[in-house]
Write a protein that holds these residues in place. Structure first.
Motif, PDB file in Angstrom:
ATOM      1  N   ALA A 133       0.821  -1.206   0.000  1.00  0.00           N
ATOM      2  CA  ALA A 133       0.000   0.000   0.000  1.00  0.00           C
ATOM      3  C   ALA A 133       0.856   1.257   0.000  1.00  0.00           C
ATOM      4  O   ALA A 133       0.532   2.249  -0.666  1.00  0.00           O
ATOM      5  CB  ALA A 133      -0.929  -0.005   1.213  1.00  0.00           C
ATOM      6  N   LEU A 134       1.977   1.221   0.726  1.00  0.00           N
ATOM      7  CA  LEU A 134       2.849   2.391   0.814  1.00  0.00           C
ATOM      8  C   LEU A 134       3.606   2.637  -0.483  1.00  0.00           C
ATOM      9  O   LEU A 134       3.772   3.790  -0.897  1.00  0.00           O
ATOM     10  CB  LEU A 134       3.850   2.212   1.964  1.00  0.00           C
ATOM     11  N   THR A 135       4.075   1.582  -1.114  1.00  0.00           N
ATOM     12  CA  THR A 135       4.884   1.750  -2.327  1.00  0.00           C
ATOM     13  C   THR A 135       4.038   1.954  -3.577  1.00  0.00           C
ATOM     14  O   THR A 135       4.418   2.722  -4.460  1.00  0.00           O
ATOM     15  CB  THR A 135       5.800   0.533  -2.528  1.00  0.00           C
ATOM     16  N   SER A 136       2.911   1.281  -3.660  1.00  0.00           N
ATOM     17  CA  SER A 136       2.060   1.413  -4.847  1.00  0.00           C
ATOM     18  C   SER A 136       1.272   2.719  -4.848  1.00  0.00           C
ATOM     19  O   SER A 136       0.905   3.221  -5.908  1.00  0.00           O
ATOM     20  CB  SER A 136       1.084   0.241  -4.942  1.00  0.00           C
ATOM     21  N   ARG A 137       1.014   3.251  -3.627  1.00  0.00           N
ATOM     22  CA  ARG A 137       0.236   4.497  -3.466  1.00  0.00           C
ATOM     23  C   ARG A 137      -1.185   4.367  -4.015  1.00  0.00           C
ATOM     24  O   ARG A 137      -1.845   5.368  -4.287  1.00  0.00           O
ATOM     25  CB  ARG A 137       0.936   5.672  -4.152  1.00  0.00           C
ATOM     26  N   LYS A 138      -1.678   3.144  -4.153  1.00  0.00           N
ATOM     27  CA  LYS A 138      -3.028   2.947  -4.652  1.00  0.00           C
ATOM     28  C   LYS A 138      -4.043   3.332  -3.584  1.00  0.00           C
ATOM     29  O   LYS A 138      -3.786   3.191  -2.391  1.00  0.00           O
ATOM     30  CB  LYS A 138      -3.241   1.483  -5.058  1.00  0.00           C
ATOM     31  N   ASP A 139      -5.184   3.815  -4.019  1.00  0.00           N
ATOM     32  CA  ASP A 139      -6.257   4.189  -3.102  1.00  0.00           C
ATOM     33  C   ASP A 139      -7.215   3.010  -2.952  1.00  0.00           C
ATOM     34  O   ASP A 139      -7.921   2.652  -3.900  1.00  0.00           O
ATOM     35  CB  ASP A 139      -6.998   5.414  -3.635  1.00  0.00           C
ATOM     36  N   PHE A 140      -7.221   2.412  -1.760  1.00  0.00           N
ATOM     37  CA  PHE A 140      -8.094   1.268  -1.499  1.00  0.00           C
ATOM     38  C   PHE A 140      -9.350   1.682  -0.745  1.00  0.00           C
ATOM     39  O   PHE A 140      -9.983   0.862  -0.082  1.00  0.00           O
ATOM     40  CB  PHE A 140      -7.336   0.206  -0.696  1.00  0.00           C
ATOM     41  N   SER A 198      -3.991   2.824   3.272  1.00  0.00           N
ATOM     42  CA  SER A 198      -4.332   3.725   2.173  1.00  0.00           C
ATOM     43  C   SER A 198      -5.012   4.990   2.681  1.00  0.00           C
ATOM     44  O   SER A 198      -4.739   6.091   2.196  1.00  0.00           O
ATOM     45  CB  SER A 198      -5.249   3.003   1.173  1.00  0.00           C
ATOM     46  N   ALA A 199      -5.886   4.845   3.683  1.00  0.00           N
ATOM     47  CA  ALA A 199      -6.582   6.005   4.239  1.00  0.00           C
ATOM     48  C   ALA A 199      -5.604   6.990   4.868  1.00  0.00           C
ATOM     49  O   ALA A 199      -5.768   8.211   4.754  1.00  0.00           O
ATOM     50  CB  ALA A 199      -7.606   5.549   5.274  1.00  0.00           C
ATOM     51  N   ILE A 200      -4.574   6.475   5.513  1.00  0.00           N
ATOM     52  CA  ILE A 200      -3.560   7.347   6.120  1.00  0.00           C
ATOM     53  C   ILE A 200      -2.764   8.069   5.030  1.00  0.00           C
ATOM     54  O   ILE A 200      -2.524   9.280   5.102  1.00  0.00           O
ATOM     55  CB  ILE A 200      -2.613   6.533   7.016  1.00  0.00           C
ATOM     56  N   ILE A 201      -2.382   7.337   3.999  1.00  0.00           N
ATOM     57  CA  ILE A 201      -1.563   7.903   2.931  1.00  0.00           C
ATOM     58  C   ILE A 201      -2.308   9.003   2.185  1.00  0.00           C
ATOM     59  O   ILE A 201      -1.754  10.069   1.891  1.00  0.00           O
ATOM     60  CB  ILE A 201      -1.139   6.806   1.935  1.00  0.00           C
ATOM     61  N   HIS A 202      -3.580   8.756   1.892  1.00  0.00           N
ATOM     62  CA  HIS A 202      -4.353   9.673   1.056  1.00  0.00           C
ATOM     63  C   HIS A 202      -5.169  10.680   1.858  1.00  0.00           C
ATOM     64  O   HIS A 202      -5.992  11.404   1.287  1.00  0.00           O
ATOM     65  CB  HIS A 202      -5.262   8.871   0.122  1.00  0.00           C
ATOM     66  N   GLY A 203      -4.962  10.741   3.166  1.00  0.00           N
ATOM     67  CA  GLY A 203      -5.611  11.760   3.964  1.00  0.00           C
ATOM     68  C   GLY A 203      -7.008  11.430   4.433  1.00  0.00           C
ATOM     69  O   GLY A 203      -7.687  12.285   5.016  1.00  0.00           O
ATOM     70  N   GLY A 204      -7.444  10.189   4.215  1.00  0.00           N
ATOM     71  CA  GLY A 204      -8.774   9.814   4.685  1.00  0.00           C
ATOM     72  C   GLY A 204      -8.828   9.615   6.186  1.00  0.00           C
ATOM     73  O   GLY A 204      -9.894   9.711   6.803  1.00  0.00           O
TER      74      GLY A 204
END
Length: 225
Positions: free
Chosen positions: A128-135, A186-192
């Motif tokens: 999740a961290l490396t792909s940066r995909k939004d799940f 993913s929520a942490i990475i994308h600000g959710g």
């Protein structure tokens, strides 16, 4: 006076910093809570404390979870996080003792479940961290699946003899918790998710359920009953 381009870049930089801080704080607090939970589980095992039972476990879990949500924006919330993870560690101790004493290779089963949990968590988190995909699209499906699995688990716990249902629930939780790792990271990475206390609790519960589900599956496949 900054140009429009500089202002955009500046806003972009400051937008990334809080997310990075949430991620860092989450993993730091998660590491401490897992360590604290392991200590309380070890103490519970050493003292041979009895399991509090499913009713007290559920009341304690949801009660502490409510307190964490209530104080999630203050330092007091961190204390309740440790209270929850310590309580869950205490409930885990008798379960681990049961496996160690019931199975000849009980210690090996516990270590296998622990290793599997670590591998799944680290692998999916790294992806999740490396792909940066939004799940984020998994949210609705995971919520519905967890509700169904939880209710089915209650039926299996209160109605004896439903080994098949219990096995199915454990398998469901393994899949659902894997999805939760992707979703929460993913929520942490994308600000959710902007609250590291709530993010920590979510990941801790995910890891706890993943470990206990894997342990139960390993126990069933290694049982002679």
């Amino acid at each position: 006076m900054s140009t429009p381009r500089e202002q955009v870049v500046s806003r972009g930089v400051y937008a990334v910093v809080p997310r990075h801080k949430v991620l860092t704080n989450t993993y730091a607090l998660l590491s401490l809570t897992l360590l604290f939970s392991a200590v309380t589980a070890g103490a519970s095992m050493a003292l041979a404390l009895p399991h509090p039972g499913i009713v007290i476990t559920l009341v304690g879990y949801f009660g502490l979870l409510w307190l964490i949500n209530k104080f999630s924006n203050s330092a007091v919330g961190i204390l309740w996080v440790f209270a929850l993870t310590g309580f869950m560690g205490y409930t885990l101790g008798p379960i681990l003792n049961a496996y160690v004493t019931h199975f000849a290779n009980g210690t090996q089963l516990v270590m296998m479940a622990m290793g599997g949990t670590g591998a799944v968590f680290l692998g999916l988190s790294a992806y999740a961290l490396t792909s940066r995909k939004d799940f984020g699209f998994l949210g609705g499906m995971l919520a519905a699946g967890i509700l169904v699995a939880f209710l089915a688990g209650l039926v299996a716990a209160f109605v004896p003899g439903l080994m098949g249902l219990s096995l199915a629930v454990s398998a469901m939780f393994v899949v659902l918790m894997a999805g939760m790792i992707l979703f929460q990271t993913s929520a942490i990475i994308h600000g959710g998710e902007t609250n590291y206390i709530l993010a920590t609790v979510s990941l801790y519960v995910t890891i706890f359920n993943l470990f206990t589900s894997l342990l139960q599956l390993l126990g069933v496949f290694n049982s002679d009953d």
